[in-house]
Design a protein around this motif. Structure first.
Motif, PDB file in Angstrom:
ATOM      1  N   LEU A 152      39.013  66.523  13.213  1.00 45.03           N
ATOM      2  CA  LEU A 152      38.455  66.589  11.867  1.00 45.03           C
ATOM      3  C   LEU A 152      37.402  65.498  11.656  1.00 45.03           C
ATOM      4  O   LEU A 152      36.312  65.756  11.127  1.00 45.03           O
ATOM      5  CB  LEU A 152      39.596  66.417  10.861  1.00 45.03           C
ATOM      6  N   THR A 211      33.429  66.264  11.224  1.00 48.48           N
ATOM      7  CA  THR A 211      32.755  65.929   9.967  1.00 48.48           C
ATOM      8  C   THR A 211      31.522  65.071  10.220  1.00 48.48           C
ATOM      9  O   THR A 211      30.425  65.347   9.696  1.00 48.48           O
ATOM     10  CB  THR A 211      33.729  65.184   9.035  1.00 48.48           C
ATOM     11  N   ILE A 259      31.632  72.797   9.051  1.00 46.99           N
ATOM     12  CA  ILE A 259      32.622  71.964   9.729  1.00 46.99           C
ATOM     13  C   ILE A 259      33.468  72.777  10.717  1.00 46.99           C
ATOM     14  O   ILE A 259      33.713  72.304  11.837  1.00 46.99           O
ATOM     15  CB  ILE A 259      33.487  71.209   8.703  1.00 46.99           C
ATOM     16  N   PRO A 260      33.905  73.990  10.387  1.00 43.52           N
ATOM     17  CA  PRO A 260      34.640  74.746  11.406  1.00 43.52           C
ATOM     18  C   PRO A 260      33.831  74.918  12.695  1.00 43.52           C
ATOM     19  O   PRO A 260      34.379  74.819  13.796  1.00 43.52           O
ATOM     20  CB  PRO A 260      34.910  76.088  10.730  1.00 43.52           C
ATOM     21  N   MET A 293      33.993  71.794  14.521  1.00 45.20           N
ATOM     22  CA  MET A 293      35.323  71.565  15.084  1.00 45.20           C
ATOM     23  C   MET A 293      35.462  72.182  16.472  1.00 45.20           C
ATOM     24  O   MET A 293      36.214  71.686  17.303  1.00 45.20           O
ATOM     25  CB  MET A 293      36.408  72.121  14.156  1.00 45.20           C
ATOM     26  N   TRP A 294      34.756  73.276  16.712  1.00 45.76           N
ATOM     27  CA  TRP A 294      34.752  73.886  18.049  1.00 45.76           C
ATOM     28  C   TRP A 294      34.196  72.904  19.072  1.00 45.76           C
ATOM     29  O   TRP A 294      34.759  72.715  20.148  1.00 45.76           O
ATOM     30  CB  TRP A 294      33.926  75.176  18.028  1.00 45.76           C
ATOM     31  N   TRP A 295      33.087  72.242  18.706  1.00 45.34           N
ATOM     32  CA  TRP A 295      32.537  71.226  19.591  1.00 45.34           C
ATOM     33  C   TRP A 295      33.550  70.090  19.778  1.00 45.34           C
ATOM     34  O   TRP A 295      33.760  69.593  20.885  1.00 45.34           O
ATOM     35  CB  TRP A 295      31.221  70.672  19.015  1.00 45.34           C
ATOM     36  N   ILE A 334      36.921  69.908  19.498  1.00 48.37           N
ATOM     37  CA  ILE A 334      38.110  70.175  20.322  1.00 48.37           C
ATOM     38  C   ILE A 334      37.710  70.303  21.791  1.00 48.37           C
ATOM     39  O   ILE A 334      38.406  69.818  22.693  1.00 48.37           O
ATOM     40  CB  ILE A 334      38.874  71.426  19.824  1.00 48.37           C
TER      41      ILE A 334
END
Lengths: 382, 382, 382, 382
Positions: B173, B177, B194-195, B198-200, B202
């Protein structure tokens, strides 16, 4: 022939095995053979680069042939000296050579010279032969205790590692199936079949992550994220298993013991090959610096120790005894040796037979244990 | 029916459970069922490759139907023999079968044959069914101690692993962000929400690193670098937890003990299912090679031991006693057994109830402990 | 006001802290607050996806405002009940609230409600505020023992981890410089400056390997290969350090102990805040299942134990004593307790002060140790 | 010159070595020199970014020259004070300076100022000089115990790590050869030669996975999958080895001990350089908090301890003795110290010579051991 031939064969055997400490010629041969292997492999690798055009050069062929010649001579020598090996004592010479020819190292050596046939009777271009040329690298395994330790570590934990593989396979299958269902229509080239999706899954679970195949839908990325996190757990399993096993193997065998080293020690000189073969796997090796404790006073141990190199001093209530190569200490199986302190009097290598394995050995080869017990220092009462 | 039917059912149960050592027919059935699962899964996987065109082949359908038939027969058999299971002793047959049908393995087996309905009443092309076909792979879990160990290892550390997940989530997170704020305008496709970021995140934190989404600004790369280094720490946490837990689980259970093995031993033959169920989780399993020590003299232990397979020799001050399968040794809870040496007289498998768990068991099932204490060798005073 | 106000404030404090076991209402509030945090964060994350268009929806704003309202109420409540905290006993109410407002958790809570100002006085679109909204996730740290353990593990090994960072920095710098020299002319866009090459280096050393920047020359690839292998060693260092440290921290604190739990126990009820603050870091927590050993007979230990929850039974030469919450056992510092066996009589939580830290505590807060020594069971001679 | 010069040199030596605890000026110089190194490296890195155009700025050159000046002064100072180093006691000043100039740190310091020559006699643009400028980073190694620990950890396990390298090399070679045979015709650019395929293999085995070269055929992907799984095992080996070794090294040396610290202690003040050099590697360092146990009563240990900083209290049957810096405790080699408890009376740093190494030392430098034995507290009988 006769005695002359025998003693020459013995000398060549000792040179090739290099287990008489301090033999300079053996060292030269040892590192020379390693160098030839390395050169031969480097040549084979570079020979595949078209831009270098090495294959057409004269030097290239000359080096390749020279390496081959060395390997052929080495192979024939090893066949010839095979009867000197302690495990093949008492066999007729031809039988010993045949027996040797079927050992893994002999097979590797043979494969290393097979391309010879290719170069004599046909074309160098046969790519199948290339693999055989590169297999020469495996000849180095003979000289490395690391290969041996890895092999032992993997064999010890083969069931646990197989379970890991099964878990990994389930993970790959599950991730691939889900991704196939989700991304099949979006990326028919990448996820159009489960085997195709499995390529993505294995790449992701092992955290290699090429990026040639990646999910593009939101749901696919959620599945991808879960797969990655599961990958961390998958990663942890073999690391935990191999790490523990490898460090234990290294702790038990901190240098390589060969049969011919052992067969030179007083207690084992005239042991028959079968008993020697039974003895080898239970001998753990430890090396100690001068002054370091081999056995600490008060240690409750029923192990048996044989000095391989250097000297140790056994401090017992009645004085100090110095033991050299072939010296045995410990106690007759069953009793303890709580009153002894044993200390390395020089840089020393010691073979240990653990209490547990001493019993197994006693059940199968009572002669070996009886001999060792008879030589043990200090003598236990009556 | 009657006695004949009962003894046949018993025989089939023993064959399917394969826990009478040395039953050749059971081995054949065991590996046969594994082979059918593997074949069935491979067929399902290859069936999704369009270029192979397997789905239209006659052989494909035939093999698929044959596998299904085997699974159906296996499932019905297992339902039928369910009353023979020690945990369901004394139940009426139909009740035992129903009880069995709700166990996890029975559910997996049922799911493995559901695609049958699909092939009879409708089209093979339903992709939802594919997942069920591949779920057959889970049938192998029944045969693997590795799955079991991983499951136990994860359950033991579920709180710690949940904490890791929370930490990972915070990391994802935070990184996402920051990257969203920095790279949003430069790469609206990759970091536009942001989703998406978040792929980047993880991908980076798990060190998979596909490279389909990468920062391009200087500040983005600095944040990326910090994320990678944090990833190393994230990686370390589950590795540390799973590794420790997995190796401890494997150390405690070095072979699989099944209820029916235990229920065959003298001390447990007529135990009621509830007591047996309480006993199972506290039985740790250890195997020993011939001559190896089970209990070393002087060990302070209040554990209780039951021989499962093979023989052990208990060396006590008054002599040596040999114990076979079902033999119990140790001491009445509370005392020690410092004067005993116990050694495997053959390759032996031994069940251990640890001192701590013996007390827990005594509090809940005093009958079981009383029985074991009555059989224990050697007898303690009075 | 007066007594009524005081007891209400105490009740609210207990509800928010949730450390009276079995308080249902506290559980509801606890999980309710967690749910509000999760909802608030999910809303903030999804609000950044343009295609969802959530920001314009009425529900979106309503939920956001509801969450904010909950956080504001929670923050004010916590400020109000601050004087109930054992560490702030005896302070005037306003001083206690101010003191609380500067604790890390209070600062996080304040940051979580700052976006309120943004939404009242200006635009929602301020992206700086987004980070603050997402920082709400950190509110969960208050409820997680994992965060705490990771924080402690990292702090314990901060010097070693700093060394790792330095080693990593050297590795990045060296690899980047070499690659810059080698690939500068071939790929001026990727390796045109050392900072650019450092991006490649950090990506490679952490084994992330995006692949957006890769060497293309032969020499560059050799340097790349060496960098990767060095990366394995870099990887090993923090894994080794964090793994060891994290598992030790988890072993020492297997559940979270809060000040208010401790301040409820008989030996500590009227301790002044300073002494309590000194006590907290030396209390290790252990939980035991019924029947498990807390202290094994013959253990040489000078630790002091305080029962937090449940019951233990101390078996001493003269009989058995049962101790409940607040019960102290062990020995007066300096002597041993070799003749005791202590066993959990129910599921029990026990606080341990280790011998080493008992001495440190005695030197600084003799009053605390004197009190504990006076309550200890069994009494040591004279 | 004379006494004045000598005492000034001594003072400068102490400032540069910073091993008199609590010397504020030494701290300032220490962190100042670190800052200059960091600034100098950052400047060198940023100077390669064309868009920043730093090289043409006046400030850039000025800072660079200032750093150089500091390094030159530092280097000359260190040469000058070299005779003060305990290892070079009694040497003529010029000889000591020459001896110092050949130590690794002195060579690094010299390399750090070589670019000076470049900037005076030629162009700044020489890129070879850049590496030398960045090598300044290595100057930090002097101040970091982490570098030292990593170096020791790698040296301790150099044979095992070399085996890992050999195994990795075999893996790379095997994977590359197979992939070359399989994908050669499909992707002649990527897998057209074995060296090219080796780039893919090393990338995959280390799990970096750039994705610039990936197999595209089905068989190639199967080989790729096997390579990845083998990569997990390859990964596990160095992690296991380094992790164990690094944590052991850190456990043995939890702070850095320098020669000049040791040479200030009473037992070592007038020791000749050779004996000091022999002593250094066997001194393990431990730090203890106030009240913590240094030696627990009943510990069977023949170690020798020397207090470096702070105070310890030795509790023996006849009372308590307080020892400060330079105090020696333990026992004459050979006996035990089971009746002592030793406790840190303040934050204390203690040097330990382990029993094993005490014997090695006694054999080589009987004078050192005799001196220590004479100072040991408590005196052993006669």
């Amino acid at each position: 022939m006769g005695m002359d031939h025998r003693s020459l064969r013995r000398r060549v055997f000792d040179l090739l095995e290099r287990d008489v400490p301090g033999d300079r010629l053996a060292d030269v041969i040892h590192f020379g053979l390693i160098a030839v292997v390395v050169v031969s492999v480097v040549i084979a690798v570079l020979g595949t680069v078209p831009s270098l055009g090495l294959r057409d050069g004269i030097a290239f062929g000359a080096i390749e042939h020279a390496c081959l010649a060395v390997f052929v001579v080495e192979y024939l020598m090893r066949l010839w000296v095979a009867p000197e090996h302690p495990l093949r004592r008492g066999m007729p010479a031809w039988k010993a050579s045949v027996a040797y020819a079927f050992t893994p190292f002999a097979v590797i050596d043979l494969l290393a010279i097979v391309p010879l046939a290719g170069s004599l009777f046909g074309s160098y271009e046969l790519h199948g032969l290339l693999v055989l040329r590169l297999m020469r690298f495996l000849k180095l395994a003979r000289y490395s205790s690391g290969f041996n330790a890895l092999f032992l570590a993997i064999r010890r934990e083969r069931y646990a590692l197989f379970s890991c593989l099964l878990i990994l396979a389930s993970g790959v299958l599950t991730a691939a199936t889900l991704m196939y269902l989700v991304e099949r229509d979006m990326q028919p080239d990448q996820f159009g079949s489960i085997p195709a999706a499995m390529w993505w899954a294995i790449t992701t679970l092992t955290t290699v992550g090429y990026g040639d195949v990646v999910p593009v839908t939101a749901l696919g990325r959620v599945i991808g994220g879960i797969t990655m996190v599961s990958g961390l757990v998958m990663l942890a399993l073999p690391i935990a298993i191999i790490a523990t096993s490898f460090s234990q193997v290294i702790a038990q065998h901190n240098f390589v013991v060969t049969l011919s080293m052992v067969s030179r020690l007083a207690p084992f000189t005239d042991l028959d090959p079968k008993a020697l073969g039974a003895l080898m796997p239970v001998l753990h090796s430890r090396s100690f610096d001068r002054g370091h404790l081999v056995v600490r006073k008060g240690e409750k141990t029923g192990h048996l120790y044989v000095v391989l190199e250097g000297y140790v001093e056994v401090e017992h209530p009645d004085g100090v005894e110095r033991l050299g190569p072939g010296g045995v200490f410990g106690v007759a199986p069953g009793a303890g040796m709580e009153h002894l302190t044993v200390r390395a009097a020089s840089k020393a290598k010691v073979l240990v037979i653990e209490e547990n394995e001493l019993h197994t050995l006693m059940a199968r080869h009572p002669v070996v244990v009886a001999r060792l017990s008879g030589m043990v220092f200090p003598k236990t009462g009556a």
